[in-house]
Design a protein around this motif. Structure first.
Motif, short mmCIF file in Angstrom:
data_model
loop_
_atom_site.label_atom_id
_atom_site.label_comp_id
_atom_site.label_asym_id
_atom_site.label_seq_id
_atom_site.Cartn_x
_atom_site.Cartn_y
_atom_site.Cartn_z
N ALA A 119 45.49 41.11 66.29
CA ALA A 119 45.93 42.34 66.94
C ALA A 119 45.25 43.55 66.32
O ALA A 119 44.84 44.48 67.02
CB ALA A 119 47.45 42.47 66.87
N ASP A 121 42.34 43.52 64.80
CA ASP A 121 40.94 43.49 65.23
C ASP A 121 40.78 44.07 66.63
O ASP A 121 39.84 44.81 66.91
CB ASP A 121 40.40 42.05 65.21
N LYS A 122 41.71 43.76 67.51
CA LYS A 122 41.62 44.18 68.91
C LYS A 122 42.10 45.61 69.13
O LYS A 122 41.51 46.36 69.91
CB LYS A 122 42.41 43.20 69.77
N TYR A 123 43.20 45.98 68.46
CA TYR A 123 43.85 47.27 68.73
C TYR A 123 43.92 48.18 67.50
O TYR A 123 44.71 49.12 67.48
CB TYR A 123 45.28 47.04 69.23
N GLY A 124 43.10 47.91 66.50
CA GLY A 124 43.18 48.65 65.24
C GLY A 124 43.11 50.15 65.39
O GLY A 124 43.88 50.89 64.77
N ASP A 125 42.17 50.64 66.23
CA ASP A 125 42.04 52.09 66.40
C ASP A 125 43.29 52.68 67.03
O ASP A 125 43.76 53.75 66.62
CB ASP A 125 40.82 52.40 67.27
N GLN A 126 43.84 52.01 68.02
CA GLN A 126 45.06 52.50 68.68
C GLN A 126 46.24 52.49 67.72
O GLN A 126 47.06 53.42 67.71
CB GLN A 126 45.38 51.65 69.91
N ILE A 127 46.33 51.44 66.90
CA ILE A 127 47.42 51.35 65.92
C ILE A 127 47.28 52.47 64.90
O ILE A 127 48.26 53.15 64.55
CB ILE A 127 47.42 49.97 65.23
N ASP A 129 45.78 55.37 65.27
CA ASP A 129 46.13 56.65 65.91
C ASP A 129 47.63 56.81 66.07
O ASP A 129 48.17 57.90 65.84
CB ASP A 129 45.47 56.74 67.30
#
Length: 134
Positions: A119, A121-127, A129
């Motif tokens: 998760a 790896d896939k959504y790190g930037d969103q997490i 932010d």
């Protein structure tokens, strides 16, 4: 099993055995297991192992292919066993033993850890932010 007063250890263990037998009876494979929250998943857990659990006398069983966790409990909170009696945590010692049954973990910690890493790896930037904006 009893409203008010102390419960003898033998009374409690007799009641606990009935609950243990009942969950095994309704389980998918007629047995109780450790579950992922308390052990290694689908490995049988004997009643003797439950009793040896000390403060946390709990187990799991599979129902409709889901691990269900069984937590013995009291009306007023957790109990402790001491000097062959079971005591509630409140000063009145008015206790009625009961159980909580919840859906448990369906896979091991290592698998969940891998899911979390995937998760990130896939959504790190969103997490990241979302955490900054929290």
């Amino acid at each position: 099993i009893k409203d008010g007063g102390d419960i003898a250890k033998e009374e409690y263990e007799t009641w606990l055995r009935k609950v243990y037998d009942a969950t095994a009876k309704v389980s998918d494979d007629n047995r109780n297991v450790q579950g992922f929250g308390f052990g290694d998943g689908d490995i049988e857990k004997t009643f003797e192992e439950v009793l040896a659990g000390g403060f946390i006398q709990t187990w799991s069983y599979k129902y409709k292919e889901r691990f269900m966790d069984v937590y013995p409990d009291t009306k007023n909170g957790k109990f402790t066993v001491s000097n062959n009696k079971v005591y509630g945590t409140d000063e009145s010692k008015d206790i009625a033993v009961g159980i909580s049954i919840n859906m448990g973990m369906q896979k091991g910690f290592d698998e969940y850890e891998k899911d979390i890493e995937d998760a990130f790896d896939k959504y790190g930037d969103q997490i990241e932010d979302a955490l900054k904006n929290y």
